[in-house]
Structures are given as C-alpha cells and as structure tokens.
Design a protein around this motif. Structure first.
Motif, short mmCIF file in Angstrom:
data_model
loop_
_atom_site.label_atom_id
_atom_site.label_comp_id
_atom_site.label_asym_id
_atom_site.label_seq_id
_atom_site.Cartn_x
_atom_site.Cartn_y
_atom_site.Cartn_z
N HIS A 115 0.82 -1.20 0.00
CA HIS A 115 0.00 0.00 0.00
C HIS A 115 0.86 1.27 0.00
O HIS A 115 0.61 2.21 -0.74
CB HIS A 115 -0.91 -0.05 1.24
CG HIS A 115 -2.04 0.92 1.20
ND1 HIS A 115 -2.92 1.08 2.25
CD2 HIS A 115 -2.44 1.81 0.25
CE1 HIS A 115 -3.80 2.01 1.94
NE2 HIS A 115 -3.53 2.47 0.74
N HIS A 119 1.38 4.23 -2.99
CA HIS A 119 1.23 5.68 -2.77
C HIS A 119 2.45 6.47 -3.23
O HIS A 119 2.42 7.70 -3.20
CB HIS A 119 0.92 5.97 -1.29
CG HIS A 119 -0.54 5.89 -0.99
ND1 HIS A 119 -1.36 7.00 -0.96
CD2 HIS A 119 -1.34 4.83 -0.76
CE1 HIS A 119 -2.59 6.62 -0.71
NE2 HIS A 119 -2.62 5.31 -0.58
N HIS A 128 -3.19 2.75 -7.86
CA HIS A 128 -4.02 2.90 -6.66
C HIS A 128 -5.02 4.05 -6.72
O HIS A 128 -5.92 4.13 -5.90
CB HIS A 128 -3.06 3.06 -5.47
CG HIS A 128 -3.69 2.92 -4.13
ND1 HIS A 128 -4.54 1.88 -3.79
CD2 HIS A 128 -3.60 3.69 -3.02
CE1 HIS A 128 -4.93 2.03 -2.53
NE2 HIS A 128 -4.38 3.13 -2.04
N HIS A 132 -8.84 5.33 -4.74
CA HIS A 132 -8.99 6.59 -4.03
C HIS A 132 -9.97 7.57 -4.69
O HIS A 132 -10.13 8.68 -4.20
CB HIS A 132 -7.63 7.24 -3.83
CG HIS A 132 -6.93 6.74 -2.61
ND1 HIS A 132 -7.25 7.15 -1.34
CD2 HIS A 132 -5.95 5.80 -2.46
CE1 HIS A 132 -6.48 6.52 -0.46
NE2 HIS A 132 -5.69 5.69 -1.12
N HIS A 214 -8.03 7.35 5.80
CA HIS A 214 -7.01 7.12 4.77
C HIS A 214 -7.53 7.59 3.41
O HIS A 214 -6.82 8.23 2.64
CB HIS A 214 -6.60 5.64 4.70
CG HIS A 214 -5.70 5.37 3.54
ND1 HIS A 214 -4.39 5.81 3.50
CD2 HIS A 214 -5.93 4.78 2.34
CE1 HIS A 214 -3.85 5.48 2.34
NE2 HIS A 214 -4.76 4.86 1.61
ZN ZN Z 1 -4.37 4.17 -0.29
#
Ligand code: ZN
Ligand code: ZN
Length: 239
Positions: A115, A119, A128, A132, A214
C-alpha cells in the motif's frame, strides 16, 4: 473446459459474496436506514451516483482477477504441488489453529508495504488512484481496485500456498475474514463504541474510521487489520 468451469465457479462465489455483503451493507446503511446510521457516519460529504457506479464497475474486474489467481493454484494439476491439505491430521492440530493468525499477519505486513509503495508518486496513478476515487467510500468500494492493484492484492497468497501448509478450511475462513475486514474499512460508519476502541486489544485494530480517514487524507493509516505497522512507521493518524 475444466479451467473455465473452475474460474467461473470461483469468480461467481466472489461476486455473490460481494453482492450479498457489500451490496447488502450499502442498501441497509445508505438506502434503508440512513437516519439510524447518521450518528455513526465517519464523513458527511455527498456520495455521487458516479462514485457508486465506479465502485461497482471496478469491483467486477477485481472479481475476475481474483478468480484467475485462485483458479490457478486450485487447478487439479497445480493444487497437488501446493501445500494445501484437506486431512487435518496431515500436520499437527495446533498448526491448523495457528496457521490462521499467521496468514493474517503475513497479509497485514504485505499489505502495509504494498500500500505504501502504491502511494509512491511513481506508482500511484497507474495502480491505486482508482481506489482513491472514493474519498468518502461506501461498502461497494470493498473491491474497487484498478486491475494492477487487484493482482497485487491477491498475488501474495500464491507463494504462501506453495511454501506453507494451509488447511483448505483455514483458507476459506481466512478469505471470509479478509473480505469482512475490508468491508468494515469501507462501511462509511463506525459502529464500535469509543470505549472499546481505546481499550486493549481493539486499540491495536485498524478501525473503520482509520481507513475512511485514509481515503480522505491519503497520507496516513496504510494498515489493513492492525495498527502495528502504522504505529511503528509513525503513519497513524489519530482520530
Ligand atoms: Zn491508499
Ligand atoms: Zn480503501
């Protein structure tokens, strides 16, 4: 033919689970009883129809990718090469019980670092960003991943089944725990009383609020089941 049947069966199980649990939670929390859940809501920003459709569409592609990965090692020609077992006495009984927390801890560590890598500016857009898009996620975002992310979300289990003995029941129970934990992170509401969240052992558990934050703030709370890695690497956002 056998391959297509296995892939279809495993994908159909995933799809059914997604619709029953994620779809059911969405209907219940956001459509049938939003008034009741209002006081538990983590974020109160508007959720667009576009976001809902995005979450469902990408969850479909995740189901296909997970189906491909699972049908690879469950294939009758590949499965005997793995360390998956059916007879509980093939390994010590204590291992049957211990293997579940071990698999969860492996997944937790793998996920945290995967993860954080996603990012990194170099990888974020291609892997990713899709997840989001939901800055205020709904339960339908449980599987809302770009195909590249979906692949890496499940790929770790392949070397594990080749090198670690896992009873098939443990694998099924793990799969359900993993799904429910993921669903909890995207519920949109946090039903756990503060008193329990602050006490041991729950204070080490990644809450629905942690994961929702998050999605909102992007730069903290990278964990999956627990807070060990976030605390150790100082990436926990206190809520
Ligand atoms: Zn994330
Ligand atoms: Zn998420």
């Amino acid at each position: 033919m056998e391959e297509i049947f296995l892939f279809s069966k495993l994908s159909a199980i995933q799809l059914l689970r997604y619709f029953l649990l994620s779809g059911g939670a969405y209907l219940f929390i956001f459509r049938l009883a939003p008034g009741f859940f209002k006081k538990f809501q983590i974020q109160n920003s508007e959720i667009s129809k576009k976001q809902i459709l995005h979450e469902i569409k990408h969850s479909f592609s995740t189901v296909i990718i997970f189906g491909l990965i699972f049908s690879f090692f469950m294939h009758p020609k590949i499965k005997p090469l793995t360390m998956l077992y059916k007879n509980i006495n093939d390994y010590p009984v204590w291992w049957f019980f211990l293997s579940l927390p071990v698999v969860i801890l492996i997944n937790d560590t793998y996920f945290y670092w995967m993860h954080r890598t996603f990012h990194h500016p170099r990888f974020y857009k291609i892997s990713h960003q899709t997840h989001h898009v939901s800055t205020n996620p709904t339960p339908l975002a449980t599987y809302s991943f770009h195909p590249i992310e979906a692949f890496f979300e499940a790929a770790w289990i392949v070397p594990v089944v080749f090198f670690m003995p896992i009873h098939t029941t443990v694998l099924i129970v793990f799969s359900l725990i993993s799904f429910l934990n993921n669903l909890k992170g995207h519920l949109g509401v946090d039903l756990m009383p503060q008193k329990i969240k602050r006490a041991f052992p729950y204070k080490w558990v990644n809450t629905a609020t942690h994961h929702s934050h998050h999605h909102k703030y992007f730069n903290s709370n990278f964990g999956l089941y627990f807070l060990f890695w976030d605390k150790l690497m100082k990436t926990e956002r206190r809520s």
